[in-house]
Design an enzyme around this catalytic site. Structure first.
Site, PDB file in Angstrom:
ATOM      1  N   ARG A 271     -36.713  21.838  -2.852  1.00 32.03           N
ATOM      2  CA  ARG A 271     -35.816  22.119  -1.377  1.00 32.03           C
ATOM      3  C   ARG A 271     -37.159  21.621  -0.448  1.00 32.03           C
ATOM      4  NH1 ARG A 271     -30.923  23.926   1.697  1.00 32.03           N
ATOM      5  NH2 ARG A 271     -30.362  22.459   3.678  1.00 32.03           N
TER       6      ARG A 271
ATOM      7  N   ASP B  14     -34.252  17.369   1.629  1.00 36.25           N
ATOM      8  CA  ASP B  14     -34.055  17.552   3.036  1.00 36.25           C
ATOM      9  C   ASP B  14     -34.967  17.222   3.894  1.00 36.25           C
ATOM     10  OD1 ASP B  14     -32.672  18.924   4.951  1.00 36.25           O
ATOM     11  OD2 ASP B  14     -33.374  20.423   4.910  1.00 36.25           O
ATOM     12  N   GLY B  15     -34.965  16.666   5.319  1.00 35.74           N
ATOM     13  CA  GLY B  15     -35.344  16.318   6.431  1.00 35.74           C
ATOM     14  C   GLY B  15     -35.808  14.899   6.753  1.00 35.74           C
ATOM     15  N   ASN B  16     -34.510  14.162   6.242  1.00 32.71           N
ATOM     16  CA  ASN B  16     -34.094  12.773   6.787  1.00 32.71           C
ATOM     17  C   ASN B  16     -34.162  12.758   8.043  1.00 32.71           C
ATOM     18  OD1 ASN B  16     -34.261  12.339   4.148  1.00 32.71           O
ATOM     19  ND2 ASN B  16     -32.235  11.677   3.644  1.00 32.71           N
TER      20      ASN B  16
ATOM     21  N   SER C  92     -27.670  25.803  -0.263  1.00 31.01           N
ATOM     22  CA  SER C  92     -26.707  25.040   0.641  1.00 31.01           C
ATOM     23  C   SER C  92     -25.736  24.880  -0.234  1.00 31.01           C
ATOM     24  CB  SER C  92     -27.644  23.495   1.477  1.00 31.01           C
ATOM     25  OG  SER C  92     -28.239  24.035   2.133  1.00 31.01           O
TER      26      SER C  92
ATOM     27  N   LEU D  30     -32.958   9.769 -19.742  1.00 30.72           N
ATOM     28  CA  LEU D  30     -32.905  11.185 -18.539  1.00 30.72           C
ATOM     29  C   LEU D  30     -31.361  10.995 -17.690  1.00 30.72           C
ATOM     30  CD1 LEU D  30     -33.900  12.738 -16.250  1.00 30.72           C
ATOM     31  CD2 LEU D  30     -33.652  10.090 -14.631  1.00 30.72           C
TER      32      LEU D  30
ATOM     33  N   HIS E 256     -31.935   8.764   6.796  1.00 30.90           N
ATOM     34  CA  HIS E 256     -31.765   8.296   5.374  1.00 30.90           C
ATOM     35  C   HIS E 256     -31.837   7.450   4.051  1.00 30.90           C
ATOM     36  CE1 HIS E 256     -29.083  11.818   5.685  1.00 30.90           C
ATOM     37  NE2 HIS E 256     -28.302  11.543   7.300  1.00 30.90           N
TER      38      HIS E 256
ATOM     39  N   ARG F 290     -20.631  15.775   9.983  1.00 34.44           N
ATOM     40  CA  ARG F 290     -21.260  15.180  10.304  1.00 34.44           C
ATOM     41  C   ARG F 290     -20.772  13.546  11.425  1.00 34.44           C
ATOM     42  NH1 ARG F 290     -27.674  15.675   7.963  1.00 34.44           N
ATOM     43  NH2 ARG F 290     -27.630  17.502   6.899  1.00 34.44           N
TER      44      ARG F 290
HETATM   45  C1  FPP Z   1     -30.342  16.008   4.370  1.00 34.80           C
HETATM   46  O1  FPP Z   1     -31.575  16.167   5.274  1.00 34.80           O
HETATM   47  C2  FPP Z   1     -30.385  14.727   3.587  1.00 34.80           C
HETATM   48  C3  FPP Z   1     -28.931  14.081   3.121  1.00 34.80           C
HETATM   49  C4  FPP Z   1     -27.539  15.167   3.856  1.00 34.80           C
HETATM   50  C5  FPP Z   1     -28.474  13.396   2.466  1.00 34.80           C
HETATM   51  C6  FPP Z   1     -29.368  13.079   0.827  1.00 34.80           C
HETATM   52  C7  FPP Z   1     -29.398  11.146   0.853  1.00 34.80           C
HETATM   53  C8  FPP Z   1     -29.802  10.423   0.847  1.00 34.80           C
HETATM   54  C9  FPP Z   1     -31.339  10.639   0.351  1.00 34.80           C
HETATM   55  C10 FPP Z   1     -29.482   9.009   0.118  1.00 34.80           C
HETATM   56  C11 FPP Z   1     -28.895   9.480  -1.116  1.00 34.80           C
HETATM   57  C12 FPP Z   1     -27.855   8.235  -1.824  1.00 34.80           C
HETATM   58  C13 FPP Z   1     -27.961   8.164  -2.708  1.00 34.80           C
HETATM   59  C14 FPP Z   1     -27.087   7.299  -3.512  1.00 34.80           C
HETATM   60  C15 FPP Z   1     -28.898   8.817  -3.794  1.00 34.80           C
HETATM   61  P1  FPP Z   1     -31.065  16.075   6.730  1.00 34.80           P
HETATM   62  O2  FPP Z   1     -30.506  14.479   7.405  1.00 34.80           O
HETATM   63  O3  FPP Z   1     -30.080  16.751   6.540  1.00 34.80           O
HETATM   64  O4  FPP Z   1     -32.276  16.042   7.404  1.00 34.80           O
HETATM   65  P2  FPP Z   1     -32.881  16.713   8.426  1.00 34.80           P
HETATM   66  O5  FPP Z   1     -32.852  18.277   8.445  1.00 34.80           O
HETATM   67  O6  FPP Z   1     -33.823  16.539   8.868  1.00 34.80           O
HETATM   68  O7  FPP Z   1     -31.471  16.630   9.700  1.00 34.80           O
END
Ligand code: FPP
Length: 266
Positions: free
Chosen positions: A213, A45-47, A221, A156, A62, A96
């Site tokens: 998380r 979380d946090g992208n 979630s 793994l 992301h 989204r």
């Molecule tokens: C939550 O951050 C993250 C996600 C919904 C997606 C996570 C996915 C990846 C890191 C890509 C992974 C890809 C593969 C193929 C394994 P958010 O967008 O909800 O962050 P925010 O709460 O800060 O807005």
């Protein structure tokens, strides 16, 4: 005003901007830990917040998060942990903005294109948790191919949750068992916890020992609801793209220091 225009004009395009990483490649080794989990689950979380902080698009956030993921998978493998489950796309994420959904779908393709050879060479077994039938054709085929290619691997267990929901997973298990009952092959009185576990995507794998998380949010979630029954939870404040191997080691050390009672009095 003039300054802003100049700044805008000379600002590098988003794609080219270099984002310094505070990653440390020097992770700890398995012998440095008193106890390691067998199964780690991560909600990355946090992208979005990371992107906002860097004045970049959510999609770019992301992408940075996916870069980070490679290091974390490598380190998990190096430590000899049995299973790693990652929440990449939930059943709720379809709602989204379309641009973000498209970016995440593209990242799935990019991730497998660049990682599959190394993962396979490292004997990693890939399993997709979730309903692949609702995914676009290209993504669906890529995921099936990755699963089939690594099906015989014994290293793994890398579980990637895509179009996944924990309640949906339990409902599917219930339907499968109900089918057996309806077909006269199963006595409902015999249905127990193990039987349900055996009908989840993660069948045959140990329960989650440690759930991480990132970003300070403290929620499950709808992730691995059944499998997390006795998991230890760690909620680091770090945003996922900044979550380094060193941060990961810290959560593993934290786990090693916890007393796990599984409801018993020790
Ligand atoms: C939550 O951050 C993250 C996600 C919904 C997606 C996570 C996915 C990846 C890191 C890509 C992974 C890809 C593969 C193929 C394994 P958010 O967008 O909800 O962050 P925010 O709460 O800060 O807005």
């Amino acid at each position: 005003m003039f300054k802003d225009t100049v700044k805008k004009f000379f600002a590098p395009k988003e794609k080219e901007r270099f984002i310094p990483s505070k990653k440390s490649t020097a992770g700890m080794s398995a012998r440095d830990f008193k106890r390691l989990p067998q199964h780690v689950a991560i909600i990355m979380d946090g992208n979005g917040r990371w992107a906002k902080r860097h004045r970049l698009s959510v999609s770019r956030g992301h992408r940075q998060g996916t870069e980070n993921l490679r290091e974390i998978i490598r380190h998990t493998d190096d430590l000899g942990i049995h299973a790693l489950s990652l929440y990449a796309f939930s059943t709720e994420n379809w709602s989204r903005p379309q641009e973000e959904v498209d970016a995440l779908m593209q990242l799935i393709l990019d991730f497998f294109a660049s990682e599959i050879d190394e993962l396979d060479a490292k004997n990693v077994h890939i399993l997709i948790l979730g309903d692949k039938s609702r995914l676009p054709e290209k993504q669906r085929l890529t995921l099936i191919e990755a699963e089939e290619r690594t099906a015989g691997n014994t290293g793994l267990h890398l579980n990637i949750a895509i179009n996944y929901g924990g309640r949906d997973e339990i409902a599917r298990a219930a339907r499968e068992l109900a089918d057996q009952v309806a077909g006269g092959m199963l006595d409902p009185a015999l249905i127990n916890e193990q039987m349900i576990a055996d009908h989840l995507y993660t069948r045959g794998q140990p329960d989650v020992d440690l759930l991480i998380r990132t970003s300070g949010e403290m929620r499950l979630s709808n992730f691995l609801l059944f499998q997390c029954a006795y998991a230890e939870f760690v909620f680091p404040k770090t945003l996922w793209p900044d979550f380094s191997v060193r941060d990961y080691d810290e959560t593993l050390l934290d786990f090693g220091g916890r007393e796990r009672r599984f409801g018993k009095r020790l």
